[in-house]
Design a protein around this motif. Structure first.
Motif, short mmCIF file in Angstrom:
data_model
loop_
_atom_site.label_atom_id
_atom_site.label_comp_id
_atom_site.label_asym_id
_atom_site.label_seq_id
_atom_site.Cartn_x
_atom_site.Cartn_y
_atom_site.Cartn_z
N PRO A 186 -12.05 -77.71 -26.62
CA PRO A 186 -11.21 -78.13 -27.75
C PRO A 186 -9.79 -78.47 -27.29
N ARG A 187 -9.24 -79.53 -27.88
CA ARG A 187 -7.85 -79.89 -27.57
C ARG A 187 -6.95 -78.69 -27.88
N GLY A 188 -5.99 -78.44 -27.01
CA GLY A 188 -5.09 -77.31 -27.20
C GLY A 188 -5.54 -76.05 -26.51
N SER A 189 -6.72 -76.08 -25.84
CA SER A 189 -7.20 -74.90 -25.14
C SER A 189 -6.27 -74.54 -23.99
N LYS A 190 -6.27 -73.25 -23.64
CA LYS A 190 -5.44 -72.77 -22.53
C LYS A 190 -6.29 -72.66 -21.26
N ILE A 191 -5.78 -73.21 -20.19
CA ILE A 191 -6.44 -73.16 -18.89
C ILE A 191 -5.62 -72.26 -17.97
N ASP A 192 -6.24 -71.17 -17.51
CA ASP A 192 -5.57 -70.27 -16.58
C ASP A 192 -5.61 -70.86 -15.17
N LEU A 193 -4.55 -70.66 -14.43
CA LEU A 193 -4.45 -71.23 -13.09
C LEU A 193 -4.33 -70.13 -12.05
N LEU A 194 -5.11 -70.27 -10.97
CA LEU A 194 -5.01 -69.39 -9.82
C LEU A 194 -4.05 -70.04 -8.83
N ILE A 195 -2.93 -69.35 -8.57
CA ILE A 195 -1.85 -69.93 -7.78
C ILE A 195 -1.68 -69.15 -6.48
N GLY A 196 -1.55 -69.89 -5.36
CA GLY A 196 -1.30 -69.25 -4.08
C GLY A 196 0.11 -68.68 -4.01
N ARG A 197 0.25 -67.49 -3.43
CA ARG A 197 1.57 -66.85 -3.30
C ARG A 197 1.93 -66.56 -1.85
N GLY A 198 1.27 -67.22 -0.92
CA GLY A 198 1.58 -66.98 0.48
C GLY A 198 0.71 -65.89 1.06
N LEU A 199 0.69 -65.82 2.38
CA LEU A 199 -0.15 -64.84 3.05
C LEU A 199 0.45 -63.45 2.98
N SER A 200 -0.43 -62.49 2.94
CA SER A 200 -0.01 -61.09 2.98
C SER A 200 -0.13 -60.57 4.40
N SER A 201 0.62 -59.54 4.71
CA SER A 201 0.52 -58.93 6.03
C SER A 201 -0.70 -58.02 6.14
N GLU A 202 -1.31 -57.70 5.01
CA GLU A 202 -2.50 -56.86 5.03
C GLU A 202 -3.71 -57.68 5.49
N THR A 203 -4.71 -56.99 6.01
CA THR A 203 -5.93 -57.66 6.47
C THR A 203 -7.14 -57.06 5.79
N THR A 204 -8.25 -57.80 5.85
CA THR A 204 -9.51 -57.33 5.27
C THR A 204 -10.65 -57.85 6.13
N ALA A 205 -11.78 -57.14 6.06
CA ALA A 205 -12.95 -57.57 6.83
C ALA A 205 -13.55 -58.83 6.23
N VAL A 206 -14.10 -59.70 7.06
CA VAL A 206 -14.73 -60.94 6.60
C VAL A 206 -16.09 -60.58 6.00
N PRO A 207 -16.34 -60.92 4.73
CA PRO A 207 -17.63 -60.59 4.12
C PRO A 207 -18.74 -61.51 4.62
N ASP A 208 -19.96 -61.02 4.54
CA ASP A 208 -21.13 -61.82 4.92
C ASP A 208 -21.61 -62.57 3.68
N MET A 209 -21.47 -63.88 3.67
CA MET A 209 -21.84 -64.69 2.50
C MET A 209 -23.08 -65.53 2.74
N ILE A 210 -23.77 -65.32 3.85
CA ILE A 210 -24.97 -66.09 4.15
C ILE A 210 -26.02 -65.84 3.06
N GLY A 211 -26.59 -66.94 2.54
CA GLY A 211 -27.61 -66.85 1.51
C GLY A 211 -27.07 -66.90 0.09
N MET A 212 -25.76 -66.86 -0.09
CA MET A 212 -25.16 -66.89 -1.43
C MET A 212 -24.93 -68.33 -1.88
N THR A 213 -24.94 -68.52 -3.20
CA THR A 213 -24.52 -69.81 -3.75
C THR A 213 -23.01 -69.91 -3.60
N LEU A 214 -22.48 -71.12 -3.82
CA LEU A 214 -21.04 -71.32 -3.67
C LEU A 214 -20.27 -70.45 -4.65
N GLU A 215 -20.74 -70.35 -5.90
CA GLU A 215 -20.03 -69.54 -6.89
C GLU A 215 -20.08 -68.06 -6.52
#
Length: 282
Positions: A168-197
């Motif tokens: 509908p016209r006038g709907s609100k669309i939320d935006l995901l905005i980049g804020r720069g890299l963090s100094s924290e780290t995380t393990a790389v997840p295994d995404m093999i076999g998953m759909t893109l979503e």
């Protein structure tokens, strides 16, 4: 002048006079007949139907021996749905019985617009694009990314919304905005076999993003795109491998399930190794 000649002249003028008089009488008769037949000057003024729904105006139409047709509908936010906003002939104009009145009403359904693609636009440009489409900027969700103030995703009511989706016209669309890299780290997840979503949800859950998406040639239709799965990712998921929060993972997608089978050991050919001096070692 002879008697016969005088008599003929009198008879001629007499006939001309009779013809002229008959013509005048005929014209007057036709005028009065048309006036009576068309009820000239006896039309009734058209009521003002503005603001009435179709159900409400039907009684008024029938009581005035009129007919109507709804020829168009438009969307006006500050008016009730389904009411008359314009009529032809206009209110007060005189019309005869059985005249048809043409109405334009306010649409019953909300006007729909297509969601634009906002990915990779700056926040400022994304806001301008949303406004030009008749949409509003919703929540701004800042996530870690190597890009600052860049749109990395678009959501509606907490769920991803694809470009081209009608809302509908006038709907609100939320935006995901980049804020720069963090100094924290995380393990790389295994995404093999998953759909893109699915891969996107998993990446977001550990504050990572999906970067490049490369589809195999076998992905030929929209259905294939929905069913395609990740068969390769870079960087890969390895024990101890860490990425900064907000970093991206590139994925390759296919519908060929053979790509998910474990690779068989391959015997590599023996290679020659040389040092800087050209000596050969085996």
């Amino acid at each position: 002048m002879s008697r016969w000649k005088i008599l003929l002249e009198k008879t001629l003028w007499k006939h001309i006079g009779i013809l002229a008089g008959s013509a005048v009488v005929l014209l007057i008769s036709i005028f009065f007949f048309l006036k009576i037949y068309t009820l000239h000057g006896q039309g009734a003024p058209v009521p003002d139907f503005t603001g009435l729904t179709e159900q409400q105006l039907q009684h008024l139409i029938n009581s005035r021996n009129l007919r109507y047709t709804i020829i168009d509908s438009v969307h006006i936010d500050n008016m009730p749905k389904g009411v008359v906003i314009e009529q032809v002939p206009g209110a007060g104009q005189k019309v005869k019985k059985n005249r048809r009145i043409f109405f334009t009403i306010n649409a019953w359904t909300e006007e729909q617009v297509a969601v634009p693609s906002l990915m990779d636009y700056s926040l400022r440009n994304a806001k301008v694009i949303l406004e030009s489409f008749g949409l509003e900027t919703g929540d701004l969700i800042y996530i870690p990314s190597e890009y600052t103030n860049l749109v990395l995703g678009q959501h509606k009511e907490g769920k991803p919304v694809e470009p081209g989706t009608l809302v509908p016209r006038g709907s609100k669309i939320d935006l995901l905005i980049g804020r720069g890299l963090s100094s924290e780290t995380t393990a790389v997840p295994d995404m093999i076999g998953m759909t893109l979503e699915e891969a996107r949800r998993v990446a977001r859950s550990v504050s990572l993003n999906i970067g490049a998406t490369i589809y195999a040639d076998t992905v030929a239709t929209a259905t294939d795109s929905l069913n395609a799965f990740v068969w390769r990712q870079n960087p890969p998921s390895q024990r101890g491998f860490q990425l900064n929060l907000g970093a991206s993972i590139d994925v390759w997608l296919s519908i060929d399930e053979d790509l998910l089978k474990p690779d068989e050991p391959v015997e590599l050919p023996e290679q020659e190794i040389t040092d800087d001096f050209g000596d050969e070692f085996f």
